[in-house]
Design an enzyme around this catalytic site. Structure first.
Site, short mmCIF file in Angstrom:
data_model
loop_
_atom_site.label_atom_id
_atom_site.label_comp_id
_atom_site.label_asym_id
_atom_site.label_seq_id
_atom_site.Cartn_x
_atom_site.Cartn_y
_atom_site.Cartn_z
N HIS A 31 2.79 -1.36 -6.11
CA HIS A 31 1.98 -0.75 -5.07
C HIS A 31 1.95 0.77 -5.22
O HIS A 31 0.89 1.39 -5.06
CB HIS A 31 2.50 -1.13 -3.68
CG HIS A 31 1.74 -0.46 -2.57
ND1 HIS A 31 2.21 0.65 -1.91
CD2 HIS A 31 0.53 -0.73 -2.03
CE1 HIS A 31 1.32 1.03 -1.01
NE2 HIS A 31 0.29 0.20 -1.05
N HIS A 91 -1.11 -6.01 -1.08
CA HIS A 91 -1.09 -6.11 0.39
C HIS A 91 -1.21 -7.56 0.84
O HIS A 91 -0.30 -8.12 1.44
CB HIS A 91 -2.22 -5.28 1.00
CG HIS A 91 -1.98 -3.81 1.02
ND1 HIS A 91 -1.57 -3.14 2.15
CD2 HIS A 91 -2.09 -2.87 0.06
CE1 HIS A 91 -1.45 -1.85 1.89
NE2 HIS A 91 -1.76 -1.65 0.62
#
Length: 919
Positions: free
Chosen positions: A770, A583
Site C-alpha cells: 500500500h 483497500h
C-alpha cells in the site's frame, strides 16, 4: 509455610517472575514483560523482576500462625478465607478538543460520579471456582477520583481502583467494565499491581460506551496469548461471549457507538433518490463480483430497493466504534479535507473561468507559486460564504495562503522538465507510483485475451518493423530471448469500456500497450505505443502505432501518446492496484478477524496493527471518493464506469495466491526462481527499485511471521484443529470473497508453511504494498502533465477535422487534451490529502505499547529483532539511493526511490511504510 510460598510465589525467593499456570508449557509462553521501550531501542536486561508481593507482612504472620496452631482446614479453604487487595491503574485518554455537548456531559458525569454513577470494574480469574463451576471474581470496584480529575488537561489521565480478592483467586485473566456515566471514554490500558507474579497488563485501546447505549459489561483480556484449545477454564465462556457480541445478528441499522462487524455488498455508491444519473450498479454478486464491505444496515433508497440509502458529508458513515479515526488522525484528515473543500467551492464562484484550459506550462507553475484561488482573487469571496463566526473566519483567512496554494510536487524538485524525457517516462514504470504493471514480453506481437466475437481480432497492430530500429542491433527474437523487451499492457482492461467512456462529455481514451527495451545500462526506453479503439466494421481504423519522434510533428504526437498511456496507467493504478488490491480486498480479512479471532488469539495480536483505520478509510472512500459523482469519477478517465472496471479486474485477474511480492514478480515475468540468489529470485531487470527494496521488506516480514507462527503452532495438526483460525480463514473466503470462493487457487490452511504464507501476504499488502502505491500520489501525480488522470481528446490524424488546429498550435491542442484548470485543482487537492502521513502514524517495526502488547517475552524479543532489521533495511535503501551504478534511482535530476523507506515524518514526504492501510 508451604502455603505462604505458594501464594507469594517462588519469584520472591529466586528473584525471577513466574506466572501461576498448571502446565510448564504456559509458564514459558506467558512470562510477563514490564518495560516501556521505543521499537528501535535495544531490549533491556530482564533479569531483575521488580515483583510486587500480593500479601502484606501482617497477612504472612497470620498465615504462619494458622499453619503452626494446627488449623486443619484444606489449603483451598484457607486461601479462600484470606482476602487481600490489589490495585488497578487505569489509563484513560482525553480528547484535546470537545464540543459543547461533550463538555456538558463531562460535567454531568463528574457530578454523577460523586453520587454513585461510577465506572465499575470486576476482576476475573483464569480459574473456575470448584464450588460454583464459574470463574472466580473479585468484588466490584469503582474508578477513584473521576470527578476530581475531570478538569485535568493532560492527554492521558491515570485512575486507580482497588479490588479485594481471595488468596485462592489465581491469575487474573479478564476485567469487565460497566460505564454508568452518560459519556463514552477511551480506555487505553489497565495494569494490575499486587499479585506475586508481577504487574498484569491489559492493552485495551477501545471506547467504552455508556450503559445507556450498551447495557452489557465490556470485557477486556490480559495480554497473555491463548490458542482456543489452551484457553484457561475461567475465560472460555467470556472468550465466546465477546466474539458473539462482535458478530451481532446481521440485522438492524448500526449505530455509531456499535462494535459490530458484519458483511455486505457495495450497494451504497449511488444516490438514485437524488438523480437517476447518480444510480450505480451493485458490486458483489455473479454479474459484478467484488469483495464484501462492512455492513451498516441502512434503509434502502426510495427509488431502488436494492440500493442502500446514502449518508452524505459531513455526516459520518458507520464503522465499528474502535475502527474510527483517533483525534490526531481526524485532525490531519480534516485539514486535508478543508483544503479540498476550499477548492471544491470554486465551481460556484467562477465556473466559467475555471473551466478554461491551461494556456501554457507557466500557468501550471503558478499553482505552486501563488495559488490558484489567490491568483484569481477568490480568497475573501470564499470565506464570506462560510457559515462560521467572524473570529474563526479571520483565523482561517490568516492561515489560508497555505491552504489555497500547493506545495511543489517532488517530480519537479530536481529537474522540472524531467517528466518530458522518454527515459523518465520509462523509469516511472519501475520506480514511480505504479511499478506493479510492467511485465516481460513473452510473445511478440502481444495477443489479447478478449473474446474476438465481441471485441474483434486478438492480434496486435505492433510489428517487428515498429521496434527493430530501437533494439541496439538485436533482432526482435534475440531481444525476446535475452529478456530485453517489457510492456505496459492496458488493452484488455480498457477496451470493453471504451465506447461508454468516450461517449461521456470531456472524456476520451484509448486502450494502450507500450513496449520498452532494456538497454545495456539497465535502464528502459519506450520504443512503441499501440493505441486501440473498439472496432466498428472492417473499414474502421481501430488500432494505431506511434513510435519515437523524428520531427516536430511526430514529437507532439509522441508526447500525446505518452499522456494517454499515463492516463491509462493512472486509472488502473487507482482503481485496481491501489483501491481494489490493497483497500477493498483486505477488508473481508479484517472483518472476519474481528468476528472469528478472539483478542486473546496470538494471530489476532499479530494482525492487529495491520488492520488499524482500514475500515474507516474505506468507508470514507465509499462516501466521497469512489461514489457516484465522487472524486474518482470526476477526476479519472473512466468516469462512472471506473468501479465496473475494478470489478472486471477482480473477476479476471485478482488472485490471492499471486498477491505476495515473489509470486507477483514471477507471474509478470519480472523474475525467475533462483535458489542461489537472495530471496530465491533473480530479477530480470537488476535495477528495479520497487522490487529491490520490496524484497528486503518482504523477507523481513516473512522471517518475523515465521518466528511468530512457529512459537504457537508446533505442527500441522495444531493448525488444522485451531477452530478460530480456521473459521477466520474460511469466512474471509466464503463470505468476504464469496464471488470467488469456488476458485481453485485459494491457498489451503493446513500447515505451518500455509499460515506463514497467508499472513506474510496480508501484512505485506497492508504495509509495504500500500505504501508503494499510495504515498507518491501527490509527489508524482500532483504535477498533472506527468500523470494526467484523464484525457479529453484523441490524437488526430491527417484525415480528422481537428488535425489542422493541432498542426497550427500543437501546444494549445496538448493543453486542451489535458484536464482543465478546475479538474486539475480538484484532483491535486485530493491526492495531496491521500499522500499525507498523520502524526499518529505507526510505521512498520513499531506498534502501540511495544513491550506489553503480548505477555510472551520471547515474542517481544523477536519483535525487537524485527524492528532492528527494518532499521537496517532503511539504511540499505539510503545507501542504494546514493549508488551511481543504480541509474533508475540515482543520477543527474533523478529522484531517489524512497517510497519503501520504512520511516517518515508527518506530511507529504514520498516515503514511509505504515503498518496498515490508513489513508
Amino acid at each position: 509455610m508451604a502455603l505462604v510460598k505458594e501464594i507469594m510465589g517462588h519469584p520472591l525467593i529466586s528473584g525471577r517472575p513466574s506466572l501461576v499456570f498448571s502446565a510448564s508449557h504456559f509458564k514459558k509462553k506467558t512470562q510477563t514483560t514490564q518495560f516501556s521501550i521505543k521499537p528501535f531501542d535495544r531490549r533491556p536486561n530482564t533479569s531483575k523482576s521488580g515483583v510486587v508481593s500480593a500479601i502484606s507482612e501482617d497477612l504472612v504472620k497470620t498465615l504462619r500462625f494458622s499453619t503452626t496452631t494446627g488449623d486443619r482446614k484444606s489449603e483451598e479453604e484457607e486461601k479462600a478465607a484470606v482476602k487481600f487487595k490489589v490495585r488497578a491503574v487505569v489509563t484513560v485518554r482525553n480528547k484535546n478538543k470537545e464540543d459543547f455537548k461533550e463538555t456538558l456531559f463531562k460535567h454531568l458525569d463528574a457530578f454523577g460520579d460523586k453520587i454513585g454513577r461510577n465506572i465499575v470494574l470486576e476482576l476475573i480469574s483464569t480459574e473456575l471456582d470448584p464450588k460454583t463451576n464459574l470463574p472466580k471474581k473479585s468484588n466490584a470496584a469503582v474508578l477513584k477520583d473521576w470527578s476530581e480529575k475531570s478538569k485535568t488537561k493532560a492527554e492521558r489521565v491515570h485512575y486507580t481502583a482497588e479490588f479485594t480478592v481471595d488468596a485462592a483467586f489465581g491469575t487474573p485473566g479478564a476485567i469487565t467494565i460497566m460505564n454508568k456515566h452518560q459519556k463514552e471514554f477511551f480506555l487505553e490500558c489497565i495494569t494490575i499491581e499486587g499479585f506475586a507474579l508481577g504487574p498484569v497488563h491489559f492493552p485495551c485501546n477501545s471506547w467504552v460506551q455508556s450503559q445507556n447505549d450498551h447495557p452489557e459489561k465490556r470485557i477486556f483480556f490480559t495480554n497473555q496469548p491463548f490458542l482456543p484449545s489452551e484457553t484457561p477454564e475461567g475465560l472460555r465462556k467470556l472468550r465466546g461471549k465477546e466474539l458473539k457480541n462482535l458478530r451481532g445478528d446481521g440485522t438492524g441499522v448500526r449505530k455509531l457507538s456499535d462494535r459490530i462487524y458484519d458483511f455486505d455488498v457495495y450497494n451504497d455508491l449511488g444516490n438514485p433518490d437524488k438523480s437517476y444519473e447518480l444510480s450505480r450498479p451493485k458490486l458483489g454478486g455473479r454479474e459484478r463480483p467484488y469483495p464484501r464491505r462492512c455492513r451498516t444496515g441502512r434503509q434502502p433508497t426510495d427509488t431502488d430497493n436494492e440500493a442502500e440509502s446514502r449518508v452524505e458529508k459531513p455526516l459520518p458513515m458507520y464503522v465499528p466504534r474502535d475502527e474510527q479515526f483517533e483525534e490526531t488522525k481526524q485532525d490531519t484528515f480534516a485539514a486535508g479535507r478543508l483544503k479540498a473543500v476550499l477548492h471544491h467551492l470554486v465551481p460556484s464562484l467562477k465556473a466559467s473561468i475555471l473551466a478554461d484550459d491551461f494556456s501554457d506550462f507557466g500557468e501550471i507553475d503558478d499553482l505552486y507559486k501563488e495559488g490558484l484561488l489567490l491568483k484569481l482573487g477568490f480568497q475573501d469571496e470564499i470565506f464570506n460564504k462560510f457559515p462560521l463566526p467572524k473570529g474563526i473566519v479571520n483565523t482561517l483567512q490568516e492561515s489560508s495562503k497555505g491552504l489555497l496554494k500547493y506545495d511543489t510536487p517532488k517530480i519537479l524538485s530536481k529537474d522540472k522538465n524531467a517528466w518530458l524525457r522518454d527515459d523518465e517516462f520509462a523509469r516511472q514504470a519501475i520506480a514511480g507510483i505504479n511499478p506493479v504493471n510492467i511485465e516481460r514480453v513473452k510473445t511478440f506481437p502481444p495477443v489479447s485475451n478478449l473474446d474476438p466475437e465481441i471485441y474483434g481480432p486478438q492480434h496486435s497492430a505492433l510489428t517487428s518493423d515498429h521496434i527493430i530500429g530501437h533494439l541496439d542491433g538485436l533482432s526482435v527474437q534475440q531481444a525476446l530471448e535475452e529478456n530485453r523487451l517489457f510492456m505496459l499492457d492496458y488493452h484488455d482492461i480498457f477496451l470493453p469500456f471504451l465506447d461508454r467512456i468516450n461517449a461521456l462529455d470531456g472524456r476520451k481514451a484509448y486502450a494502450t500497450r507500450t513496449i520498452f527495451f532494456l538497454t545495456r545500462l539497465g535502464t528502459l526506453k519506450p520504443v512503441a505505443i499501440e493505441l486501440s479503439l473498439p472496432s466498428h466494421g472492417p473499414n474502421h481504423r481501430s488500432k494505431r502505432v506511434v513510435t519515437p519522434p523524428v520531427d516536430a510533428t511526430s514529437n507532439w504526437v509522441w508526447q500525446l501518446a505518452k499522456a494517454h498511456v499515463s492516463s491509462n496507467d493512472a486509472g488502473v493504478h487507482q482503481l485496481v492496484n491501489h483501491w481494489l488490491r490493497t483497500h477493498a480486498c483486505l477488508e473481508p480479512f479484517i472483518i472476519a478477524a474481528h468476528r472469528q479471532l478472539s483478542a486473546m488469539h496470538p494471530i489476532f495480536k499479530l494482525l492487529d496493527p495491520h488492520m488499524r483505520y482500514t475500515l474507516e478509510i474505506n468507508a470514507l472512500a465509499r462516501q466521497s471518493l469512489i461514489s457516484a459523482d465522487g472524486v474518482i469519477e470526476g477526476g479519472f478517465t473512466a468516469g462512472q464506469y471506473g468501479l465496473e472496471m475494478s470489478s472486471a479486474a477482480y473477476k479476471s485477474s485478482w488472485r490471492f495466491d499471486m498477491e505476495g511480492l515473489p509470486a507477483d514478480l514471477i507471474r509478470r515475468g519480472m523474475a525467475v526462481p533462483d535458489p542461489t540468489q537472495p530471496h530465491g529470485l533473480k530479477l530480470l531487470i537488476e535495477d528495479y527499485p520497487y522490487a529491490n527494496d520490496g524484497l528486503l521488506i518482504w523477507s523481513a516480514i516473512q522471517t518475523w511471521v515465521r518466528t511468530y507462527v512457529e512459537r504457537y503452532y508446533p505442527n500441522s495438526n495444531s493448525i488444522q484443529t485451531d477452530s478460530e483460525l480456521q473459521s477466520w480463514y474460511s469466512e474471509s473466503i466464503n463470505v468476504g470473497h464469496a464471488d470467488l470462493r469456488e476458485a481453485e487457487w485459494w491457498p489451503k490452511l493446513d500447515t505451518v508453511d500455509d499460515l506463514v504464507s497467508i499472513l506474510t501476504t496480508l501484512v505485506w499488502l497492508a504495509s509495504a504494498q500500500h505504501a508503494a502505491l499510495n504515498f507518491g500520489q501527490y509527489p508524482y501525480g500532483g504535477y498533472v502533465p506527468n500523470r494526467p488522470p484523464l484525457m479529453r481528446r484523441l490524437i488526430p490524424d491527417e484525415s480528422d477535422p481537428e488535425y489542422a488546429s493541432f498542426i497550427s498550435d500543437p501546444e494549445k491542442f496538448y493543453f486542451s487534451s489535458m484536464p482543465s484548470l478546475l479538474q486539475t485543482s480538484k484532483f491535486m487537492a485530493v491526492v495531496d490529502t491521500l499522500s499525507t502521513h498523520s502524526p499518529d502514524e505507526e510505521y512498520i517495526g513499531e506498534r502501540q505499547q511495544p513491550s506489553t502488547w503480548t505477555g510472551d517475552a520471547e515474542i517481544v524479543d523477536a519483535f525487537y529483532g524485527f524492528a532492528a532489521e527494518i532499521g537496517r533495511i532503511e539504511k540499505e535503501i539510503e545507501k542504494r539511493n546514493s549508488d551511481p551504478s543504480r541509474r533508475n534511482r540515482c543520477g543527474a535530476g533523478v529522484l531517489p526511490y524512497e517510497l519503501l523507506v520504512p520511516s517518515s515524518e508527518p506530511g507529504v514526504t514520498c516515503r514511509g511504510v505504515p503498518n496498515s492501510v490508513s489513508i
